[in-house]
Design a protein around this motif. Structure first.
Motif, PDB file in Angstrom:
ATOM      1  N   ASN A 275     -15.936  -0.330 -33.661  1.00 27.79           N
ATOM      2  CA  ASN A 275     -17.174  -0.614 -32.941  1.00 27.79           C
ATOM      3  C   ASN A 275     -18.204   0.475 -33.214  1.00 27.79           C
ATOM      4  O   ASN A 275     -18.065   1.606 -32.744  1.00 27.79           O
ATOM      5  CB  ASN A 275     -16.898  -0.708 -31.440  1.00 27.79           C
ATOM      6  CG  ASN A 275     -18.055  -1.343 -30.708  1.00 27.79           C
ATOM      7  OD1 ASN A 275     -19.195  -0.902 -30.837  1.00 27.79           O
ATOM      8  ND2 ASN A 275     -17.786  -2.389 -29.970  1.00 27.79           N
TER       9      ASN A 275
ATOM     10  N   GLY B 238     -19.947   1.864 -30.131  1.00 26.52           N
ATOM     11  CA  GLY B 238     -18.973   2.649 -29.380  1.00 26.52           C
ATOM     12  C   GLY B 238     -18.782   4.028 -29.999  1.00 26.52           C
ATOM     13  O   GLY B 238     -18.718   5.043 -29.293  1.00 26.52           O
TER      14      GLY B 238
ATOM     15  N   SER C 294     -21.456   4.472 -20.841  1.00 27.11           N
ATOM     16  CA  SER C 294     -20.457   3.468 -21.167  1.00 27.11           C
ATOM     17  C   SER C 294     -21.174   2.129 -21.300  1.00 27.11           C
ATOM     18  O   SER C 294     -22.360   2.029 -21.028  1.00 27.11           O
ATOM     19  CB  SER C 294     -19.396   3.385 -20.078  1.00 27.11           C
ATOM     20  OG  SER C 294     -19.934   2.778 -18.926  1.00 27.11           O
TER      21      SER C 294
ATOM     22  N   ARG D 284     -16.681  -1.905 -25.366  1.00 20.89           N
ATOM     23  CA  ARG D 284     -16.702  -1.427 -26.751  1.00 20.89           C
ATOM     24  C   ARG D 284     -15.628  -0.389 -27.028  1.00 20.89           C
ATOM     25  O   ARG D 284     -15.901   0.675 -27.602  1.00 20.89           O
ATOM     26  CB  ARG D 284     -18.077  -0.878 -27.105  1.00 20.89           C
ATOM     27  CG  ARG D 284     -19.100  -1.947 -26.904  1.00 20.89           C
ATOM     28  CD  ARG D 284     -20.452  -1.536 -27.353  1.00 20.89           C
ATOM     29  NE  ARG D 284     -21.355  -2.639 -27.058  1.00 20.89           N
ATOM     30  CZ  ARG D 284     -22.234  -3.139 -27.907  1.00 20.89           C
ATOM     31  NH1 ARG D 284     -22.360  -2.615 -29.089  1.00 20.89           N
ATOM     32  NH2 ARG D 284     -22.996  -4.133 -27.580  1.00 20.89           N
ATOM     33  N   LEU D 285     -14.431  -0.691 -26.604  1.00 22.15           N
ATOM     34  CA  LEU D 285     -13.311   0.188 -26.923  1.00 22.15           C
ATOM     35  C   LEU D 285     -12.967   0.038 -28.398  1.00 22.15           C
ATOM     36  O   LEU D 285     -13.409  -0.899 -29.057  1.00 22.15           O
ATOM     37  CB  LEU D 285     -12.110  -0.199 -26.055  1.00 22.15           C
ATOM     38  CG  LEU D 285     -12.312  -0.002 -24.563  1.00 22.15           C
ATOM     39  CD1 LEU D 285     -11.105  -0.526 -23.795  1.00 22.15           C
ATOM     40  CD2 LEU D 285     -12.546   1.472 -24.238  1.00 22.15           C
TER      41      LEU D 285
ATOM     42  N   ASN E 208      -8.390   6.617 -28.653  1.00 24.61           N
ATOM     43  CA  ASN E 208      -9.676   6.245 -28.067  1.00 24.61           C
ATOM     44  C   ASN E 208     -10.310   7.434 -27.357  1.00 24.61           C
ATOM     45  O   ASN E 208     -11.526   7.601 -27.382  1.00 24.61           O
ATOM     46  CB  ASN E 208      -9.502   5.086 -27.079  1.00 24.61           C
ATOM     47  CG  ASN E 208      -9.736   3.741 -27.722  1.00 24.61           C
ATOM     48  OD1 ASN E 208     -10.849   3.256 -27.764  1.00 24.61           O
ATOM     49  ND2 ASN E 208      -8.682   3.156 -28.266  1.00 24.61           N
TER      50      ASN E 208
ATOM     51  N   SER F 251     -12.294   3.073 -20.691  1.00 24.79           N
ATOM     52  CA  SER F 251     -13.689   3.323 -21.049  1.00 24.79           C
ATOM     53  C   SER F 251     -14.236   4.497 -20.232  1.00 24.79           C
ATOM     54  O   SER F 251     -15.067   5.263 -20.724  1.00 24.79           O
ATOM     55  CB  SER F 251     -14.527   2.054 -20.880  1.00 24.79           C
ATOM     56  OG  SER F 251     -14.959   1.906 -19.551  1.00 24.79           O
TER      57      SER F 251
ATOM     58  N   ARG G  55     -12.805   7.607 -21.867  1.00 22.59           N
ATOM     59  CA  ARG G  55     -13.494   7.912 -23.123  1.00 22.59           C
ATOM     60  C   ARG G  55     -14.840   8.564 -22.858  1.00 22.59           C
ATOM     61  O   ARG G  55     -15.241   9.515 -23.526  1.00 22.59           O
ATOM     62  CB  ARG G  55     -13.674   6.617 -23.916  1.00 22.59           C
ATOM     63  CG  ARG G  55     -14.104   6.846 -25.338  1.00 22.59           C
ATOM     64  CD  ARG G  55     -14.212   5.553 -26.083  1.00 22.59           C
ATOM     65  NE  ARG G  55     -15.413   4.820 -25.705  1.00 22.59           N
ATOM     66  CZ  ARG G  55     -15.779   3.674 -26.263  1.00 22.59           C
ATOM     67  NH1 ARG G  55     -15.028   3.122 -27.199  1.00 22.59           N
ATOM     68  NH2 ARG G  55     -16.883   3.068 -25.884  1.00 22.59           N
TER      69      ARG G  55
END
Lengths: 289, 564
Positions: free
Chosen positions: B167, B170, B397, B402-403, B412, B475, B478
């Motif tokens: 992504n 991402g 986010s 969009r992982l 991740n 998410s 991340r």
């Protein structure tokens, strides 16, 4: 001046050829979002079917063209049914489908070469007349090329707007998800556009066979030109595809004024490169996503 | 015997080509189909330098690599703007143009005749002019090429590449510089292909344009796809199979021309069959590539201790002043001013289409405002690229998460950690120990971030195997891992069941308590009431009211707007 006129007429004729290629390809691309690269060799095979039927078998030309269209339609439907659809159903991206299509491209092109030989084939005994208007000359086949666009495009336009399956195609082009929700069988519509689009390619295929002859590698340039014309004209627009085809024909022909002939085939690729890079939504801006 | 050795030489050359191509399509996800052109540039550069200038090894090789890498960087430029199907077509077109230039530039390339008389390589005065003598060189080059590709692919840089593949937005949102990554991977892929090209020129002592057609690119593509994209050993296997297998054809004694075509048919059929029946290829990519060691308990520190360095609360951090942005004729955001404060949770509410996500995009550099200014602690940050803004301390986010789906949970988070020297290609190759040391520390840190959101038990699983609630947690993890002090959450709580909500709410509060500036877009007014210190009500692209949740929710005018 007479050189310019001649190049202009040549551009119109070439453009008519490209316009039909683009209409067939664009119909498939806009509706299914599949970059059907094997459209190229299917067009080639259509030309060879026309050659076999009109040449050695001595069928009348319209019948030969019909046979070519049917074979092309079948091949188009097969490639969707047995290659693209299974990949799509397994949630493969359109990119994976495109790569698979490259595989199909190379298989069909080389099979054509194996069956028919690498040399070109022309229809023996076919004589098209040469006509002059002032200093400009053109052949009977050239006239047919223009006329075929003038007939096919309006017919297709009416079909898309009036007929039920045509409306389904437009609905799917607009928004496949929404079309599915309102109960349109998108698989059937996809098969229909693969049949229609491929069949349309048989018309320019037959005419180019009469004009220049057929050779196994002619499909590569054809599918590229079709793609360029569709992108230039705006995806999902019939008028755009036609306009894109004529624009390319003109650019190629008038380009000869300044550019040496050996570069002629590269012109479309350069155009493609620039258009996709600078204006991916197309010159005429009809793109809908 | 010589014939078998010749086949082995070809396996070596193609394994260089396939591994280099795999870097592009398998790891970076860039389907740029012009690998045969890079191959050609390597071969022609070597032939021209060796025949016309009489240069001897290793000068032509070096020049070929540098020149082709530079061409690769040029090809990277379209790949920055376009992706997917369009990139495929454009790069095929580029290859056609490159080939036309080679064929038409008679003076330099010999045109359709090619260039003859390239000097063979020499070793200790011995010409390497037979397959037997050439094979060691080819094998050595293949091994070196493989090691370089391996190092690149399995470094933090390679991990970032895969994140970009999964992504792009991402990857940008965790601070990765996409432009840099694309340029580097193109340069390496092209440079490695040039090595194969250079060897080709010396081995055959001849180069001609017909060896580098589109069919060549598809041939190499078939090797990569057959072997498995994202798996370098797969590419070697794919190269070996596709070089050796069609040679069985010679035992059927077909005419040369038909044999050549049949070979291409086989490649095409294999390509289709693999995509149709086994899209991951013979050797599937290892999802948790190279981080298995991370799962040993010693790397885990519990409870996020030391994870959040305290920041002084109550200071003005991110603010946007008079931001405006229109799409076509529609003003998505018009005259929006917002000021966020450290240690506080600000809620952004408003009806659908109010411009909330657009506001996030403007604040984080994903969109450039038509007007207005974004500042972080008084310093203007608009005009900075999105990844630079993450580095400056503002991260966001996404509503649709969009992982990096085909990467492990740990990866991740790992990829989002800031200031990794392994993201710089020079460090990957020239400071390997430093990169490895940092990597160990980063894995421990990533594990503690995961522990903070209670996902440490899932570290080794791929992101796409998580439940919806776990994806939301990931998410958040991340976003945390970026180390940013301003955290913008786009609907972090939507669609969650009450149990998961009670899991996430304390996490957000904990972040504010540590002095992070938190801003969330949220539709659930109960959550807003419970969580936020302050609420901004957005409609028609501007802020209509700011205040405590209680005050805004009792305002009858806002209520009618909200529920209109």
């Amino acid at each position: 001046m007479s050189l310019f006129l001649q190049l202009f007429v040549n551009g119109l004729i070439g453009g008519a050829h490209y316009a039909l290629l683009a209409v067939g390809f664009g119909l498939i691309f806009a509706t299914t979002r599949i970059v059907h690269f094997a459209y190229g060799p299917i067009y080639t095979i259509a030309a060879y079917v026309a050659w076999v039927t009109a040449g050695p078998l001595h069928w009348p030309l319209p019948l030969a063209m019909l046979a070519a269209a049917m074979v092309a339609a079948l091949l188009g439907v097969f490639s969707y049914q047995f290659l693209y659809r299974p990949i799509e159903e397994r949630q493969g991206s359109t990119l994976v489908v495109l790569i698979a299509s490259l595989g199909l491209f190379i298989v069909l092109e080389n099979l054509t070469g194996i069956v028919f030989g690498t040399g070109g084939q022309t229809v023996a005994g076919f004589e098209g007349g040469i006509h002059f208007i002032g200093p400009v000359f053109f052949t009977t086949v050239n006239v047919w090329q223009i006329v075929s666009v003038l007939i096919l495009v309006p017919v297709l336009a009416v079909f898309l707007r009036r007929a039920r399956p045509g409306k389904a195609i437009l609905a799917m082009t607009d928004n496949a998800e929404m079309a599915r929700i309102v109960g349109i069988d998108t698989v059937k519509v996809s098969m229909l556009v693969f049949a229609l689009g491929s069949a349309i390619s048989a018309v320019p295929a037959t005419l180019i066979l009469l004009r220049d002859g057929a050779n196994p590698s002619m499909g590569f340039l054809a599918v590229f030109i079709a793609f360029v014309a569709v992108v230039v004209g705006g995806i999902g627009s019939l008028r755009g595809a036609v306009a894109g085809g004529f624009a390319l024909g003109m650019i190629e022909s008038l380009g000869l004024w300044q550019i040496p002939t050996e570069w002629q085939n590269s012109i479309s690729f350069v155009v493609l490169f620039l258009v996709v890079l600078l204006r991916p939504q197309g010159l005429f801006g009809a793109a809908r996503r | 015997m010589d014939y078998v050795l010749h086949i082995l030489v070809m396996v070596c050359l193609y394994s260089i080509l396939a591994t280099s191509f795999n870097l592009l399509i398998g790891f970076a996800g860039l389907f740029a189909l012009s690998q045969a052109a890079f191959y050609a540039f390597g071969a022609y550069a070597t032939a021209i330098l060796s025949v016309k200038l009489g240069l001897a090894f290793p000068l032509p090789l070096t020049a070929a690599i540098l020149f082709t890498a530079a061409v690769g960087i040029l090809v990277a430029l379209p790949a920055i703007r376009i992706s997917g199907d369009y990139l495929v077509i454009v790069t095929l077109a580029l290859q056609v143009i490159a080939l036309a230039v080679i064929v038409n530039w008679h003076g330099l390339t010999g045109g359709p005749d090619g260039i003859r008389g390239v000097a063979p390589l020499h070793f200790l005065g011995l010409p390497l002019d037979t397959p037997r003598r050439f094979l060691p060189v080819a094998a050595l080059a293949a091994a070196a090429g493989f090691l370089i590709a391996w190092r690149l692919a399995h470094s933090p840089f390679g991990r970032a590449l895969r994140a970009m593949r999964e992504n792009e937005a991402g990857a940008e949102a965790v601070g990765k510089n996409l432009l840099y990554m694309k340029v580097v991977v193109f340069a390496f892929s092209a440079g490695l292909a040039a090595v194969a090209g250079s060897l080709y020129a010396h081995y055959f002592t001849y180069v001609g344009a017909d060896g580098f057609t589109i069919e060549q690119t598809i041939y190499i593509l078939a090797m990569v796809i057959l072997g498995g994209t994202g798996n370098l050993w797969g590419s070697v296997a794919g190269a070996a199979i596709l070089v050796v297998l069609p040679d069985a054809l010679q035992f059927i004694h077909l005419p040369v021309e038909i044999a050549d075509k049949s070979r291409l048919v086989i490649y095409g059929v294999l390509l289709m069959a693999v995509l149709r029946f086994r899209p991951q290829g013979l050797l599937a990519a290892a999802a948790a590539g190279g981080t298995r060691g991370a799962l040993t308990p010693l790397a885990v520190t519990q409870g996020g201790a030391g994870l959040l360095d305290p920041i002084a609360p109550g200071e003005a951090t991110l603010s946007g002043a008079k931001l405006a942005r229109a799409f076509g004729g529609i003003r998505a955001v018009a005259d929006l001013s917002i000021a966020l404060t450290s240690g506080r949770i600000t809620g952004l509410i408003g009806p659908n289409g109010a411009g909330k996500t657009t506001a996030f995009n403007l604040l984080t550099g994903f969109l450039a405002p038509d007007e207005g200014e974004v500042t972080l602690r008084g310093r203007p940050i608009n005009g900075l690229k999105a990844h630079r803004i993450v580095g400056a301390g503002v991260a966001r986010s996404f509503q649709d998460l969009r992982l990096f789906a085909r990467m492990s949970v740990l990866e991740n988070v790992l990829v989002a950690l800031p200031r990794q020297s392994g993201d710089r290609i020079g460090q990957v190759f020239f400071r390997p120990f430093r990169v490895a040391r940092e990597e160990r520390a980063n894995i421990a840190r990533a594990m503690s971030v995961l522990a903070f959101v209670h996902l440490d038990g899932k570290a080794g699983e791929t992101a796409d195997s998580l439940s919806y609630a776990e994806e939301k947690l990931l998410s958040i993890a991340r976003l945390l891992a970026t180390g940013a002090e301003v955290l913008l959450f786009d609907e972090p709580l939507s669609g969650l069941d009450p149990t998961t909500l009670t899991e996430i709410l304390p996490i957000l509060r904990e972040l504010a308590r540590s002095g992070r500036t938190v801003c969330i877009i949220e539709h659930n007014l109960d959550v807003i009431k419970e969580l936020c210190d302050e609420v901004c009500f957005l409609d028609e692209g501007r802020i209509l009211a700011i205040g405590t949740p209680e005050r805004l929710m009792t305002d009858p005018e806002l209520a009618t707007r909200y529920f209109k």
